[in-house]
Enzyme design. Sequence first.
Site, PDB file in Angstrom:
ATOM      1  N   GLU A 177       0.833  -1.216   0.000  1.00  0.00           N
ATOM      2  CA  GLU A 177       0.000   0.000   0.000  1.00  0.00           C
ATOM      3  C   GLU A 177       0.866   1.264   0.000  1.00  0.00           C
ATOM      4  O   GLU A 177       0.762   2.124   0.888  1.00  0.00           O
ATOM      5  CB  GLU A 177      -0.988  -0.022   1.184  1.00  0.00           C
ATOM      6  CG  GLU A 177      -1.958  -1.192   1.063  1.00  0.00           C
ATOM      7  CD  GLU A 177      -3.196  -1.123   1.951  1.00  0.00           C
ATOM      8  OE1 GLU A 177      -3.267  -0.243   2.828  1.00  0.00           O
ATOM      9  OE2 GLU A 177      -4.108  -1.954   1.745  1.00  0.00           O
ATOM     10  N   GLU A 308      -4.820  -8.852  -0.500  1.00  0.00           N
ATOM     11  CA  GLU A 308      -5.659  -8.597   0.681  1.00  0.00           C
ATOM     12  C   GLU A 308      -7.107  -8.528   0.224  1.00  0.00           C
ATOM     13  O   GLU A 308      -7.450  -7.700  -0.634  1.00  0.00           O
ATOM     14  CB  GLU A 308      -5.256  -7.292   1.382  1.00  0.00           C
ATOM     15  CG  GLU A 308      -3.924  -7.408   2.086  1.00  0.00           C
ATOM     16  CD  GLU A 308      -3.549  -6.179   2.910  1.00  0.00           C
ATOM     17  OE1 GLU A 308      -4.446  -5.456   3.402  1.00  0.00           O
ATOM     18  OE2 GLU A 308      -2.339  -5.933   3.050  1.00  0.00           O
TER      19      GLU A 308
HETATM   20  O1  AHR Z   1      -5.280  -6.098   6.847  1.00  0.00           O
HETATM   21  C1  AHR Z   1      -5.223  -4.922   7.595  1.00  0.00           C
HETATM   22  C2  AHR Z   1      -4.561  -3.786   6.839  1.00  0.00           C
HETATM   23  O2  AHR Z   1      -5.347  -3.424   5.751  1.00  0.00           O
HETATM   24  C3  AHR Z   1      -3.216  -4.076   6.223  1.00  0.00           C
HETATM   25  O3  AHR Z   1      -2.178  -3.969   7.133  1.00  0.00           O
HETATM   26  C4  AHR Z   1      -3.127  -3.030   5.175  1.00  0.00           C
HETATM   27  O4  AHR Z   1      -2.306  -3.417   4.094  1.00  0.00           O
HETATM   28  C5  AHR Z   1      -4.561  -2.774   4.771  1.00  0.00           C
HETATM   29  O5  AHR Z   1      -4.868  -1.456   4.735  1.00  0.00           O
END
Ligand code: AHR
Length: 507
Positions: A177, A308
């Site tokens: 990110e 994710e």
């Molecule tokens: O999964 C929780 C968080 O969500 C992670 O650390 C981040 O990459 C995303 O914003």
Amino acid sequence: MSGSSGRAIINLDIEGPVISRHLYGHFAEHLGRCVYGGLWVGEDSPIPNEGGLRLDVVEALRALDIPNLRWPGGCFADEYHWKDGIGPREDRPRMVNTHWGNVEENNHFGTHEFLALCELLGAEPYISGNVGSGTVREMSEWVEYLTRDGDSPMVALRRANGREEPWRVRFWGLGNEAWGCGGNMRADYYADLARQYATYCRDHGDNTLYRIAAGASDADYAWTETLMRQISCFGCEATPKNFFQALSVHYYTLTGPWEAKGSATEFTTEDYYRTMAAAARMDRIIQGHSTVMDAYDPARRVGLVVDEWGTWFDVEPGTNPGFLFQQNTLRDALVASTHFDIFHRHAERLAMANLAQTVNVLQSVLLTDGDRLVRTPTYHVFEMNRGHQDATSLPVHLTTSDDARRPVGDATLTTLSASASVRDEAVLVSLTNLDADRPAEVTLDLRGGTLAEPTARILTADRLQDHNTPEHSPVSARPFTELRAEKGTLTLTLPPHSFVTVSGRRA
Ligand code: AHR
């Protein structure tokens, strides 16, 4: 009660792309009780462990054929300094986990512990390196420490810490990110950094890295375009330049705005449909990024990695807001089952997907409570869908009655979802009925072959809000016998809010 209906034409002899097992990947971050208490209890714990790794969790994950595990973050990855997590544990420096609860991180779970966990699980490691607050040298040395053989300063350090042979590490993340917690960078700036870091993440010996650039959030297609420009040879047939082999995208299923995401267990039917409409957006998001990528890489050599995904609700009352601990109901399971149908449809471009997160954080497959372990409803979807891993997809042409479509805000939600695959002649069909109240009659119209000895399993519950606890696990997979076979078709009545898998042999 009458319900909707659908017809799924499945040509058993027309094969689509392979569904990589890595679409069933997981993600473990130093966040809340994911690592500490979830995966790692330490060697002195009364909880059964091997070298500090929790054995009940290992066993449960092995039963899913877990293909890979992403670590150490997430946002944590961009403030993690790997050298703090090697050597004798009592000597390791401590730090503050500023992203997640401002708690102390003692670095007891580090590189060797993570790789030992992957070996126990039989899973490939996926390491996210630190671009946000690390250095090129630090990342380059980590790769050397892990993967080089022979003689070098990092190899000597690894051996001094008790590991003679290099590990095989293929998946390598260039930050996380970068547009947010990974450094708040602009796309052009990050794209240059990704090229620079990738240059010094070397392939040592026969270890070939699969470098994954930190990609977009949600529908930020401009970010993807900027990254693709770095590695494309627009208008010519050449292989994309080799800086990185994939880029990622993150998309979470939210039911409300960030400030009021709603409870994981107390929700209305209307909330439920909002969740499902948000989950269905994953299809458009993958399609959107894929379309941008196609323009630069029509041969689809560059992978898209959804590293994710999952539901994100308000934390359970009374728990640390920085720990992101949430319960997991049948609703979560149906988010997972419909995500997998989407992932299977995009198997050609998708190289990997990682549920956030494995244990005790967000849409976990496992929850721990002291020495007790709970398999969540989501766990059962991964288990029931295991047969899709590395299987060849069988395109499904699904038509539905009009009442299998319902308006949700600006969107239209189709309440039936399906996908199918074949592996070593074993056919697996996954079917979801999202309708909260009504059954759905689905006919599988099997062409180009037959399905011998079909059997089925179901995951459902009385209420959408039902979930599993250490005392009681009402949301678990059961046999489902209501299959009607007739002249090349198989008809099933899916109960309201249910996930069903049908297995058989292609004949
Ligand atoms: O999964 C929780 C968080 O969500 C992670 O650390 C981040 O990459 C995303 O914003």
